[in-house]
Design a protein around this motif. Structure first.
Motif, PDB file in Angstrom:
ATOM      1  N   ALA A 130      72.703  59.486  52.226  1.00 28.20           N
ATOM      2  CA  ALA A 130      72.245  60.747  51.631  1.00 28.20           C
ATOM      3  C   ALA A 130      71.627  60.487  50.260  1.00 28.20           C
ATOM      4  CB  ALA A 130      73.410  61.720  51.498  1.00 28.20           C
ATOM      5  N   VAL A 131      70.682  61.358  49.884  1.00 30.28           N
ATOM      6  CA  VAL A 131      70.054  61.250  48.571  1.00 30.28           C
ATOM      7  C   VAL A 131      70.341  62.509  47.765  1.00 30.28           C
ATOM      8  CG1 VAL A 131      68.231  59.765  49.460  1.00 30.28           C
ATOM      9  CG2 VAL A 131      67.834  62.234  49.283  1.00 30.28           C
ATOM     10  N   GLN A 132      70.367  62.339  46.441  1.00 34.37           N
ATOM     11  CA  GLN A 132      70.442  63.481  45.536  1.00 34.37           C
ATOM     12  C   GLN A 132      69.370  63.317  44.478  1.00 34.37           C
ATOM     13  OE1 GLN A 132      74.168  64.352  43.565  1.00 34.37           O
ATOM     14  NE2 GLN A 132      73.428  66.332  42.850  1.00 34.37           N
ATOM     15  N   THR A 133      68.551  64.347  44.321  1.00 31.68           N
ATOM     16  CA  THR A 133      67.542  64.367  43.270  1.00 31.68           C
ATOM     17  C   THR A 133      67.919  65.454  42.270  1.00 31.68           C
ATOM     18  OG1 THR A 133      66.095  65.969  44.391  1.00 31.68           O
ATOM     19  CG2 THR A 133      65.795  63.637  44.930  1.00 31.68           C
ATOM     20  N   MET A 134      67.429  65.305  41.024  1.00 25.54           N
ATOM     21  CA  MET A 134      67.804  66.246  39.964  1.00 25.54           C
ATOM     22  C   MET A 134      66.638  66.513  39.019  1.00 25.54           C
ATOM     23  SD  MET A 134      71.666  64.809  39.154  1.00 25.54           S
ATOM     24  CE  MET A 134      71.424  63.145  39.818  1.00 25.54           C
ATOM     25  N   PRO A 135      65.506  67.012  39.529  1.00 30.67           N
ATOM     26  CA  PRO A 135      64.390  67.318  38.637  1.00 30.67           C
ATOM     27  C   PRO A 135      64.829  68.314  37.545  1.00 30.67           C
ATOM     28  CG  PRO A 135      63.750  67.543  40.932  1.00 30.67           C
ATOM     29  CD  PRO A 135      65.224  67.392  40.920  1.00 30.67           C
ATOM     30  N   PRO A 136      64.382  68.121  36.300  1.00 32.15           N
ATOM     31  CA  PRO A 136      63.295  67.227  35.874  1.00 32.15           C
ATOM     32  C   PRO A 136      63.700  65.792  35.569  1.00 32.15           C
ATOM     33  CG  PRO A 136      64.007  68.550  34.027  1.00 32.15           C
ATOM     34  CD  PRO A 136      64.791  69.032  35.212  1.00 32.15           C
ATOM     35  N   LEU A 137      64.934  65.403  35.873  1.00 30.81           N
ATOM     36  CA  LEU A 137      65.306  64.002  35.668  1.00 30.81           C
ATOM     37  C   LEU A 137      64.539  63.127  36.652  1.00 30.81           C
ATOM     38  CD1 LEU A 137      69.186  64.319  35.268  1.00 30.81           C
ATOM     39  CD2 LEU A 137      67.457  64.200  33.470  1.00 30.81           C
ATOM     40  N   ALA A 138      64.073  61.983  36.168  1.00 22.87           N
ATOM     41  CA  ALA A 138      63.370  61.052  37.051  1.00 22.87           C
ATOM     42  C   ALA A 138      64.337  60.330  37.972  1.00 22.87           C
ATOM     43  CB  ALA A 138      62.583  60.034  36.212  1.00 22.87           C
ATOM     44  N   MET A 139      65.583  60.226  37.570  1.00 24.58           N
ATOM     45  CA  MET A 139      66.566  59.496  38.366  1.00 24.58           C
ATOM     46  C   MET A 139      66.850  60.215  39.682  1.00 24.58           C
ATOM     47  SD  MET A 139      70.337  60.454  36.930  1.00 24.58           S
ATOM     48  CE  MET A 139      71.010  59.790  38.437  1.00 24.58           C
ATOM     49  N   TRP A 140      67.235  59.430  40.674  1.00 26.72           N
ATOM     50  CA  TRP A 140      67.778  59.986  41.902  1.00 26.72           C
ATOM     51  C   TRP A 140      68.773  58.991  42.458  1.00 26.72           C
ATOM     52  CZ3 TRP A 140      66.616  57.663  46.760  1.00 26.72           C
ATOM     53  CH2 TRP A 140      65.604  56.700  46.737  1.00 26.72           C
ATOM     54  N   LEU A 141      69.709  59.485  43.241  1.00 28.96           N
ATOM     55  CA  LEU A 141      70.795  58.671  43.771  1.00 28.96           C
ATOM     56  C   LEU A 141      70.646  58.493  45.268  1.00 28.96           C
ATOM     57  CD1 LEU A 141      73.694  60.530  41.915  1.00 28.96           C
ATOM     58  CD2 LEU A 141      72.572  58.420  41.171  1.00 28.96           C
ATOM     59  N   ARG A 142      71.023  57.331  45.758  1.00 26.21           N
ATOM     60  CA  ARG A 142      71.032  57.098  47.199  1.00 26.21           C
ATOM     61  C   ARG A 142      72.429  56.662  47.622  1.00 26.21           C
ATOM     62  NH1 ARG A 142      67.563  56.325  51.225  1.00 26.21           N
ATOM     63  NH2 ARG A 142      65.730  55.965  49.918  1.00 26.21           N
ATOM     64  N   GLY A 143      72.959  57.341  48.631  1.00 24.59           N
ATOM     65  CA  GLY A 143      74.235  56.948  49.211  1.00 24.59           C
ATOM     66  C   GLY A 143      75.377  57.850  48.767  1.00 24.59           C
ATOM     67  N   SER A 144      76.247  58.176  49.700  1.00 24.13           N
ATOM     68  CA  SER A 144      77.374  59.058  49.397  1.00 24.13           C
ATOM     69  C   SER A 144      78.302  58.445  48.357  1.00 24.13           C
ATOM     70  CB  SER A 144      78.146  59.374  50.690  1.00 24.13           C
ATOM     71  OG  SER A 144      78.576  58.171  51.326  1.00 24.13           O
ATOM     72  N   ASP A 145      78.435  57.109  48.354  1.00 24.53           N
ATOM     73  CA  ASP A 145      79.317  56.471  47.377  1.00 24.53           C
ATOM     74  C   ASP A 145      78.811  56.687  45.957  1.00 24.53           C
ATOM     75  OD1 ASP A 145      80.955  55.589  49.400  1.00 24.53           O
ATOM     76  OD2 ASP A 145      80.154  53.549  49.438  1.00 24.53           O
ATOM     77  N   ASP A 146      77.508  56.479  45.745  1.00 25.91           N
ATOM     78  CA  ASP A 146      76.947  56.664  44.402  1.00 25.91           C
ATOM     79  C   ASP A 146      76.975  58.126  43.985  1.00 25.91           C
ATOM     80  OD1 ASP A 146      76.560  54.023  43.946  1.00 25.91           O
ATOM     81  OD2 ASP A 146      74.367  54.097  43.859  1.00 25.91           O
ATOM     82  N   ILE A 147      76.741  59.030  44.934  1.00 28.46           N
ATOM     83  CA  ILE A 147      76.798  60.460  44.607  1.00 28.46           C
ATOM     84  C   ILE A 147      78.223  60.828  44.179  1.00 28.46           C
ATOM     85  CG2 ILE A 147      76.614  62.794  45.550  1.00 28.46           C
ATOM     86  CD1 ILE A 147      74.341  61.728  47.347  1.00 28.46           C
ATOM     87  N   GLY A 148      79.225  60.303  44.890  1.00 24.24           N
ATOM     88  CA  GLY A 148      80.613  60.557  44.522  1.00 24.24           C
ATOM     89  C   GLY A 148      80.957  59.986  43.156  1.00 24.24           C
ATOM     90  N   ARG A 149      80.492  58.751  42.877  1.00 23.56           N
ATOM     91  CA  ARG A 149      80.768  58.152  41.570  1.00 23.56           C
ATOM     92  C   ARG A 149      80.117  58.965  40.452  1.00 23.56           C
ATOM     93  NH1 ARG A 149      80.924  53.092  44.447  1.00 23.56           N
ATOM     94  NH2 ARG A 149      78.652  52.890  44.459  1.00 23.56           N
ATOM     95  N   TRP A 150      78.921  59.477  40.703  1.00 18.03           N
ATOM     96  CA  TRP A 150      78.231  60.302  39.714  1.00 18.03           C
ATOM     97  C   TRP A 150      79.055  61.556  39.399  1.00 18.03           C
ATOM     98  CZ3 TRP A 150      74.214  60.119  36.445  1.00 18.03           C
ATOM     99  CH2 TRP A 150      73.738  61.330  35.912  1.00 18.03           C
ATOM    100  N   MET A 151      79.543  62.213  40.426  1.00 16.15           N
ATOM    101  CA  MET A 151      80.258  63.465  40.224  1.00 16.15           C
ATOM    102  C   MET A 151      81.603  63.271  39.533  1.00 16.15           C
ATOM    103  SD  MET A 151      79.272  65.606  43.661  1.00 16.15           S
ATOM    104  CE  MET A 151      79.999  67.121  43.031  1.00 16.15           C
ATOM    105  N   LEU A 152      82.191  62.100  39.707  1.00 18.76           N
ATOM    106  CA  LEU A 152      83.461  61.814  39.028  1.00 18.76           C
ATOM    107  C   LEU A 152      83.241  61.189  37.652  1.00 18.76           C
ATOM    108  CD1 LEU A 152      85.535  60.440  42.034  1.00 18.76           C
ATOM    109  CD2 LEU A 152      85.844  62.626  40.846  1.00 18.76           C
TER     110      LEU A 152
END
Length: 324
Positions: free
Chosen positions: A231-253
């Motif tokens: 899975a991917v998560q994007t966050m415009p206007p941030l240029a960054m985006w995340l790939r993978g459920s593990d990275d999305i989970g680490r971001w949220m924590l």
């Protein structure tokens, strides 16, 4: 994909306003921005009003308005930069604070539009499914890869089902030129992988309910189980985006942990499940933070597109400015 629209008749309404909703959908696909589409249609209506005396009835009012809208959009595309999704602009970033450094220039990302601004209320379920498919974020982002006239040709021919001779008359070119542009546009889109935005079935609707519940309880273990591994998560206007459920989970924590305690209100954008997120306001209540547009595939969430321009988007979507 096709979007069925009623053909004009001899009793076609003389008021251009009757076509505002479908023109907004057309301009949105052309421009990739809900705000820009609204502005373009307002400009179309103004141009039509000023030129009303020159309309001789040789074509339908709808065709005349689409000619004005097409020229307005082509001018806007030529004057601005191409809009895109963050995943088209660079590699995925790690879920660390340093990834927040880069911000996209204004007007460079595809932005959402509320369903009620473009979806025809009179359409049946099958037609609504086709409309949703034709405004999903990934498809609109793919359209932005096309040159302006190819973009117009593909939307008019493939989405709105205009005949080649009708498009040729609108663009003042030959039918052969229209067919050639359509083939080139098809080739470009065929090389673009896009997410699906099929209508939610009962299991998918249950998935979305579980997603919202896990987010509000901030149960990140459960939350990430609802995501595809890639899975991917994007966050415009941030240029960054995340790939993978593990990275999305680490971001949220980690960096994104300030989202804990948020409240969620459901809405609808781009034919997809959409949620307005309100974060805890230190002054009391909850303040607007992000509009999340989900892409659901195969019983799990494949994409979370989080638009952080909450001040403008929440107003455009008719959402509360604050929750007590």
């Amino acid at each position: 994909m096709t979007v069925r629209q009623a053909e004009p008749t001899t009793a076609e309404p003389a008021d251009p306003e009757i076509f505002r909703r479908e023109l907004t959908g057309y301009c949105y696909r052309m421009l990739g921005s809900g705000a820009d589409a609204e502005d373009a249609v307002q400009e179309v209506m103004l141009k039509a009003w000023r030129a009303a005396g020159k309309f001789e009835g040789r074509s339908s009012l709808r065709s005349w308005l689409y000619r004005i809208a097409t020229n307005t959009c082509i001018d806007a595309i030529r004057a601005g930069s191409r809009r895109a999704m963050p995943v088209q602009l660079g590699p995925a970033r790690p879920p660390v604070e340093e990834s927040l450094a880069d911000v996209l220039p204004d007007g460079s990302w595809v932005s959402p539009i509320a369903d009620d601004r473009v979806l025809p209320p009179e359409a049946d379920a099958a037609d609504h499914a086709e409309y949703r498919e034709s405004i999903r974020l990934a498809f609109v982002a793919a359209l932005q890869l096309l040159p302006a006239r190819q973009r117009a040709v593909l939307i008019l021919r493939e989405v709105l089902r205009w005949r080649a001779d009708e498009v040729a008359a609108l663009l003042d070119v030959s039918a052969a030129a229209v067919n050639s542009a359509l083939q080139r546009a098809r080739s470009t889109l065929a090389a673009t992988r896009t997410e699906s935005a099929r209508p939610l079935d009962a299991p998918s609707a249950e998935l979305v309910d579980r997603y919202v519940d896990a987010f509000e309880r901030y149960d990140i273990a459960e939350f990430t189980r609802l995501l595809h591994a890639d899975a991917v998560q994007t966050m415009p206007p941030l240029a960054m985006w995340l790939r993978g459920s593990d990275d999305i989970g680490r971001w949220m924590l980690g960096v994104g942990a300030e989202c804990r305690g948020s409240r969620i209100l459901p809405t609808s954008a781009n034919g997809c499940p959409t949620f307005a997120q309100y974060r805890i306001d230190p002054a009391g209540g909850h303040a607007p933070w992000a509009l999340h547009v989900l892409a659901v595939r195969g019983g799990k969430v494949a994409g979370i597109h989080s638009f952080l321009d909450a001040a403008n988007l929440f107003e455009a979507f008719g959402l509360p400015a604050h929750l007590d």
